[in-house]
Design a protein around this motif. Structure first.
Motif, short mmCIF file in Angstrom:
data_model
loop_
_atom_site.label_atom_id
_atom_site.label_comp_id
_atom_site.label_asym_id
_atom_site.label_seq_id
_atom_site.Cartn_x
_atom_site.Cartn_y
_atom_site.Cartn_z
N SER A 106 0.83 -1.21 0.00
CA SER A 106 0.00 0.00 0.00
C SER A 106 0.86 1.26 0.00
O SER A 106 0.41 2.33 -0.41
N HIS B 20 1.59 3.83 -2.85
CA HIS B 20 0.76 5.02 -3.02
C HIS B 20 1.20 6.16 -2.08
O HIS B 20 0.49 7.15 -1.93
N HIS B 21 2.35 5.98 -1.44
CA HIS B 21 2.87 6.99 -0.53
C HIS B 21 3.39 8.19 -1.33
O HIS B 21 3.95 8.03 -2.42
N PRO C 102 0.69 8.90 -5.76
CA PRO C 102 -0.34 9.94 -5.79
C PRO C 102 0.24 11.24 -6.35
O PRO C 102 1.44 11.51 -6.21
N ASP D 14 -3.39 13.59 -1.88
CA ASP D 14 -2.98 12.63 -0.86
C ASP D 14 -4.10 12.31 0.14
O ASP D 14 -3.84 11.86 1.25
N SER E 114 -6.95 10.48 2.17
CA SER E 114 -7.31 9.11 2.54
C SER E 114 -8.80 9.06 2.87
O SER E 114 -9.42 10.09 3.16
N ASN F 186 -6.87 4.32 0.65
CA ASN F 186 -6.57 5.18 -0.49
C ASN F 186 -7.63 5.02 -1.58
O ASN F 186 -8.51 4.17 -1.50
#
Length: 588
Positions: free
Chosen positions: A195, A198-199, A299, A304, A306, A372
């Motif tokens: 995951s 997607h940072h 992203p 960004d 959530s 996300n």
């Protein structure tokens, strides 16, 4: 709140140790024994009316057999480290194998019938509901073995390829990863680590993906051994059954001519430059000279956000409601009835799936929700599968499961509905960029990447016929196929050589991956028809889903005006991708 993120399997059985579950195993064993006693060696002598009765009994048996096995699979997927779940899963596997061997005679005696009496059965009005099942079964006649041979192969698979598949699952689910994040060392599951692709920070993305892949490299001997044995088993099976190409059994089972699959793959490869063009655009949006493959899903700087689980649920339900209130109601049922397990945790299977049960039992969804935007898309995707299974419940068991090429239709269509919902109205340019990027990336992942996976799998099986493939050779095959897609637009990080080692489709379902490409391009065509026809399209689409596996893919899609043999049909989908890329350029 935690409870709402876990599925409730008690409507199936109270627990893994309940008397009801034990009774199901015992009852199924008795029913199979009675069916075998009644029909073995007699199938070819049955009248049409007797055959109809036999097929109804056969269907009932399949439902009885499926329930305890699927229940065991759900428990094991939710926690593969629990000893009781392990025992039940192994028991279900051995039980299913034994019952399958006991029933082998029925399919084989149908396959072995002489042409004239078989054709008379197929044309009998009383057997009309089973015509497709009978004709599909008959296609395997040149490749079927004797009952004794089939039984021995099935029995030995428990300690052969099935055992290696189970080993792959247990080891994959047991892996733990340590990585520094926000100044502290954290232990994570594989899903939590992935995951982080997607940072917003590029260094974090690369470190996360490298950590994940390097952990697999540490188990390289195990993974390469599993892959080699799966490929060797398939090669031996092909030889015994006189198949000419590793993909032939899958194509035959999918009722898709090899020429259609080759057209699909060649058109996909011809359009790889579209993906490379997008990767160049994404690099500019991220302020990078060139993407690494750990940056593809990064992203955008202004996206960004959530999402909570409740926000995701509400968004997906609304997206389906805008298409059809019926679809929205079916969607929300998964949440209300707690047929979704969404909480990532140690021991839980990675990724996501929808477990279609039987015409009498509702499907269940497994997710790993981390908040996300892509997780919302995954939710819409798996709900689509679930709706497909629910609508197909008008079919009987032998016609229930959609053929593999159509199995991803409703799921990918659900993603399109979600994107349409999110792009509706006066959308902020930053959000529009994010949504368009997410949709383009989904299409690239579901078409081009799946094509890469299919080509890798094809090469793995073809090369394995010449002898053992070392981990280095497997890694090079993987690297070479991915390089064709990425070209000079994306730099692959060195640990990505091990990217093949965690793809479970290679282990559990030969050549499943091209079904994603097939479905995505099919859905893009169907979606364009929806945009043009509006509400008039909904009953046509609903009928496609409700037909389950009662027809060939070509017959199922014919009412929508789709010709799978036309290469330009596949190109239409990529033309829509080009349009999306052009639209993205207007908001850069």
């Amino acid at each position: 709140m935690i409870e709402q993120l876990l599925w409730d399997t008690t409507p199936l059985y109270p627990s893994s140790t309940s008397p009801e579950l034990a009774q199901s195993f015992d009852a199924a064993t008795s029913l199979v024994s009675a069916f075998r006693e009644r029909y073995r060696t007699k199938v070819a002598t049955l009248t049409a009316e007797q055959m109809s009765e036999a097929l109804r009994s056969y269907e009932e048996l399949q439902e009885v057999l499926a329930k305890p096995q699927l229940y065991a699979h759900l428990l094991f997927a939710a926690d593969s480290e629990d000893d009781e779940n392990k025992r039940l899963s192994q028991k279900a596997s051995e039980f299913g194998n034994l019952m399958g061997r006991e029933l082998l005679f029925f399919d084989l005696e149908l396959i072995e019938m002489e042409d004239q009496p078989f054709q008379a059965l197929v044309e009998a009005p009383v057997l009309a509901p089973y015509r497709h099942f009978l004709e599909a079964l008959r296609k395997f006649r040149p490749h079927a073995l004797s009952e004794r041979e089939e039984s021995l192969l099935s029995q030995k698979s428990l300690t052969g390829v099935s055992a290696f598949s189970r080993l792959f699952d247990e080891v994959s689910a047991s892996l733990r990863y340590e990585m520094e994040l926000d100044g502290e060392i954290r232990e994570m599951t594989g899903e939590e680590l992935l995951s982080l692709l997607h940072h917003p920070d590029a260094a974090t993305r690369e470190r996360a993906f490298s950590t994940f892949l390097q952990r697999h490299e540490e188990h390289g001997i195990l993974f390469s051994t599993v892959f080699n044995n799966v490929a060797l088993d398939h090669a031996q099976d092909m030889e015994l059954r006189s198949y000419g190409h590793p993909m032939e059994p899958t194509n035959l089972g999918n009722e898709i001519p090899t020429s259609v699959v080759e057209n699909l793959m060649r058109v996909s490869e011809a359009n790889y430059p579209l993906a490379q063009e997008y990767f160049g655009i994404k690099a500019k949006l991220l302020g990078m000279a060139r993407l690494k493959n750990c940056d593809v899903y990064a992203p955008l700087p202004d996206s960004d956000r959530s999402y909570s689980y409740d926000e995701a649920r509400e968004t997906v339900v609304r997206a389906y409601h805008e298409f059809s209130p019926e679809f929205s109601e079916l969607c929300d049922g998964f949440f209300k009835e707690r047929r979704i397990d969404a909480l990532p945790r140690p021991g839980k299977s990675g990724g996501a799936f929808c477990m279609g049960m039987t015409p009498a039992l509702p499907p269940y969804l497994l997710l790993n929700f981390t908040g996300n935007l892509r997780d919302i898309s995954t939710m819409a995707h798996e709900v689509g599968h679930g709706i497909h299974y629910l609508l197909a419940q008008r079919q009987s068991m032998l016609n229930y499961h959609p053929p593999l090429p159509l199995a991803e239709t409703a799921s990918v269509f659900g993603e399109m509905l979600l994107t349409r919902h999110l792009l509706k109205g006066d959308v902020d340019p930053a959000l529009k960029r994010s949504l368009l990027c997410a949709k383009i990336e989904d299409i690239i992942a579901t078409t081009f990447r799946q094509n890469v996976l299919t080509r890798f799998e094809e090469q793995m099986h073809l090369r394995r016929k010449d002898g053992l493939l070392t981990a280095t050779e497997l890694s090079q095959l993987w690297w070479d196929e991915n390089a064709k897609l990425y070209g000079s637009a994306v730099e692959m990080i060195e640990p990505y050589r091990w990217g093949w080692s965690y793809i479970s489709h290679f282990i559990h379902a030969r050549f499943y991956c091209y079904s994603y490409t097939f479905a995505e391009l099919l859905v893009l065509s169907l979606y364009q028809k929806y945009l043009k026809q509006g509400d008039a399209f909904i009953p046509i689409y609903r009928e496609i889903l409700a037909s389950g596996g009662s027809q060939t893919p070509a017959d199922t899609l014919a009412p929508a005006g789709i010709d799978l043999n036309d290469p330009s049909f596949w190109q239409d989908g990529y033309d829509l991708l080009r349009d999306l890329i052009e639209e993205l350029k207007t908001v850069i």
